[in-house]
Scaffold this motif. Structure first.
Motif, PDB file in Angstrom:
ATOM      1  N   LEU A 228      -5.884   5.059  -0.224  1.00  0.00           N
ATOM      2  CA  LEU A 228      -5.551   4.082  -1.258  1.00  0.00           C
ATOM      3  C   LEU A 228      -6.044   2.701  -0.838  1.00  0.00           C
ATOM      4  O   LEU A 228      -5.673   2.194   0.228  1.00  0.00           O
ATOM      5  CB  LEU A 228      -4.038   4.050  -1.504  1.00  0.00           C
TER       6      LEU A 228
ATOM      7  N   ASP B 238      -3.609   8.837   2.083  1.00  0.00           N
ATOM      8  CA  ASP B 238      -3.399   7.777   3.062  1.00  0.00           C
ATOM      9  C   ASP B 238      -2.989   6.505   2.332  1.00  0.00           C
ATOM     10  O   ASP B 238      -3.827   5.810   1.750  1.00  0.00           O
ATOM     11  CB  ASP B 238      -4.695   7.554   3.858  1.00  0.00           C
ATOM     12  N   ALA B 239      -1.683   6.221   2.360  1.00  0.00           N
ATOM     13  CA  ALA B 239      -1.171   4.964   1.799  1.00  0.00           C
ATOM     14  C   ALA B 239      -0.388   4.245   2.897  1.00  0.00           C
ATOM     15  O   ALA B 239       0.712   3.753   2.676  1.00  0.00           O
ATOM     16  CB  ALA B 239      -0.299   5.231   0.574  1.00  0.00           C
ATOM     17  N   LEU B 240      -0.980   4.210   4.084  1.00  0.00           N
ATOM     18  CA  LEU B 240      -0.272   3.600   5.220  1.00  0.00           C
ATOM     19  C   LEU B 240      -0.476   2.085   5.266  1.00  0.00           C
ATOM     20  O   LEU B 240       0.483   1.322   5.294  1.00  0.00           O
ATOM     21  CB  LEU B 240      -0.757   4.241   6.525  1.00  0.00           C
ATOM     22  N   ILE B 241      -1.712   1.654   5.293  1.00  0.00           N
ATOM     23  CA  ILE B 241      -2.003   0.214   5.403  1.00  0.00           C
ATOM     24  C   ILE B 241      -3.199  -0.105   4.502  1.00  0.00           C
ATOM     25  O   ILE B 241      -4.188   0.631   4.488  1.00  0.00           O
ATOM     26  CB  ILE B 241      -2.357  -0.201   6.850  1.00  0.00           C
TER      27      ILE B 241
ATOM     28  N   THR C 146      -8.125   1.178   0.762  1.00  0.00           N
ATOM     29  CA  THR C 146      -9.080   1.234   1.869  1.00  0.00           C
ATOM     30  C   THR C 146      -8.584   2.287   2.846  1.00  0.00           C
ATOM     31  O   THR C 146      -7.378   2.532   2.906  1.00  0.00           O
ATOM     32  CB  THR C 146      -9.166  -0.127   2.591  1.00  0.00           C
ATOM     33  N   PRO C 147      -9.482   2.923   3.582  1.00  0.00           N
ATOM     34  CA  PRO C 147      -8.982   3.763   4.670  1.00  0.00           C
ATOM     35  C   PRO C 147      -8.171   2.891   5.629  1.00  0.00           C
ATOM     36  O   PRO C 147      -8.622   1.823   6.037  1.00  0.00           O
ATOM     37  CB  PRO C 147     -10.263   4.294   5.328  1.00  0.00           C
ATOM     38  N   SER C 148      -6.967   3.308   5.971  1.00  0.00           N
ATOM     39  CA  SER C 148      -6.132   2.515   6.877  1.00  0.00           C
ATOM     40  C   SER C 148      -6.857   2.333   8.199  1.00  0.00           C
ATOM     41  O   SER C 148      -7.466   3.266   8.726  1.00  0.00           O
ATOM     42  CB  SER C 148      -4.799   3.223   7.111  1.00  0.00           C
TER      43      SER C 148
ATOM     44  N   ASN D 258       0.850  -1.189   0.000  1.00  0.00           N
ATOM     45  CA  ASN D 258       0.000   0.000   0.000  1.00  0.00           C
ATOM     46  C   ASN D 258       0.891   1.246   0.000  1.00  0.00           C
ATOM     47  O   ASN D 258       0.690   2.166  -0.806  1.00  0.00           O
ATOM     48  CB  ASN D 258      -0.927  -0.033   1.224  1.00  0.00           C
TER      49      ASN D 258
HETATM   50  K   LIG Z   1      -4.685   2.989   2.978  1.00  0.00           K
END
Ligand SMILES: [K+]
Ligand SMILES: NC(=O)C1=CN([C@@H]2O[C@H](COP(=O)(O)OP(=O)(O)OC[C@H]3O[C@@H](n4cnc5c(N)ncnc54)[C@H](OP(=O)(O)O)[C@@H]3O)[C@@H](O)[C@H]2O)[C@@H](O)CC1
Length: 347
Positions: A241, A209-212, A243-245, A147
């Motif tokens: 990205l 938001d590309a954290l998880i 899904t919302p983390s 992600n």
């Molecule tokens: K995400």
């Protein structure tokens, strides 16, 4: 070489002082120059591969049976639609199988998929910012998994297009491996600024938001949790990205903290957990991006996927009460530009 010293020094400082407490700041600030050229990603593509259109393996049978298994917290009668018609949803196990088959059965590498994902994400950011990113401030929060790798691609493309992008990593660059590490090294080779160890500056026009993604394994913890909290308290809208983390995507379990997105760009197919009514407010506008999964693959998995991307590579999705007869239910009106500019967050 200078950048390498900076990187190594940063690692030593992190080890000595704890990098979360002592931000190591710019990792490859402009002027430090490239460290190493991006290393080729190991070629895991088999040199010959066969395509078996039958369901032959136990794994495939399990995947197929999951299709008929209802989600734990379904919203009865609700289904997701694109303008092409009803769209199937998938679990993490099914998306993992999509990833596996892409690489092992068809020779379409993760690097290719991630490049598609990141470009689609950058394109969606551009649409949300009114059609041009020139001079716009965008914060990209990047985890260490795939992600985060998509986020790094988007950051690069948005910078290419003239945006002022602040990339914040969830961990020290030494903790990035595989394809995300490859994406990071490209930014490094370009001499672009990548920050970590603290919180980003406020005041961006958009937060990505590309954290998880679907790799979430428990309630968000550590610096990822800090960044989720930070993002939810900014005025800027969040574009998530995949899904919302903080959301487990198979059953739709919402952990704390979880991102409250203004828009979510999900990849390949929407995730089963999005049908959970508790998840829907956190998604914001839901969009689906083409990352190049061929119809042959969906066919093998027993997934009926209409020609979703016949007219564009990113399409809006909407929830509709299902008539009970998928395929003949009312098809929602097509929205050309569904993504809102304003946040719908409540936190
Ligand atoms: K995400
Ligand atoms: N075909 C496709 O669809 C494609 C999918 N792609 C993308 O890949 C995504 C899936 O990638 P993935 O499998 O690498 O997992 P991902 O979501 O990045 O999470 C793993 C990272 O999160 C971390 N982490 C986990 N739980 C955590 C917690 N509770 N609290 C804190 N951290 C936590 C975990 O850290 P660790 O536990 O290892 O310390 C690790 O660093 C998918 O959603 C899509 O966006 C595209 O790139 C390409 C094509």
């Amino acid at each position: 070489m200078t950048g390498l010293l900076v990187s190594v020094l940063g690692g030593v400082l992190s080890a000595v002082s704890g990098w979360l407490a002592v931000p190591w700041g710019d990792w490859a600030a402009a002027g430090t120059g490239p460290v190493t050229a991006p290393q080729p990603v190991p070629d895991t593509t088999p040199h010959s591969f066969s395509v078996d259109l039958r369901f032959a393996t136990p794994a495939a049978e399990e995947i197929m049976s999951m299709q008929t298994r209802p989600p734990v917290h379904p919203d009865p009668g609700t289904a997701l639609y694109a303008s092409a018609g009803p769209i199937p949803t998938v679990t993490t196990t099914q998306m993992t199988e999509v990833d596996r088959a892409m690489v092992e059965d068809y020779g379409i590498s993760l690097l290719q998929m991630m490049e598609n994902a990141g470009r689609a994400l950058a394109g969606q950011a551009r649409r949300q910012l009114g059609g041009s990113v020139m001079g716009q401030r965008i914060t990209v929060l990047c985890g260490a998994g795939h992600n985060g790798g998509g986020g790094l691609v988007a950051a690069r493309r948005l910078q290419d297009w003239g945006a002022q992008v602040e990339v914040t990593l969830v961990r020290h660059p030494d903790g990035y491996h595989g394809v995300p590490q490859h994406q990071l090294r490209i930014l490094q080779a370009l001499g672009r600024s990548v920050r970590g160890g603290g919180l980003p500056s406020s005041g961006a026009a958009l937060i990505i938001d590309a954290l998880i993604g679907y790799g979430l394994n428990s309630a968000p913890r550590g610096h990822a949790a800090d960044l989720l909290h930070w993002a939810n308290h900014q005025a800027a809208p969040i574009l998530a990205l995949d899904t919302p983390s903080g959301i487990e995507v198979s059953e739709g379990q919402v952990f704390q903290p979880a991102i409250h997105a203004a828009a979510t760009l999900t990849l390949a197919l929407p995730k089963r957990g999005f049908l959970n009514p508790e998840v829907q407010p956190l998604l914001g506008a839901l969009l689906l991006a083409d990352i190049g999964v061929p119809p042959e693959l969906y066919l093998r998995m027993g997934l009926k996927v209409p020609g979703i991307f016949a007219t564009q590579e990113t399409v809006p999705l909407s929830w509709h009460q299902d008539s009970g007869h998928p395929g003949v239910a009312e098809t929602p009106a097509h929205q050309d530009d569904p993504a809102p500019l304003n946040s719908t967050r409540t936190a």
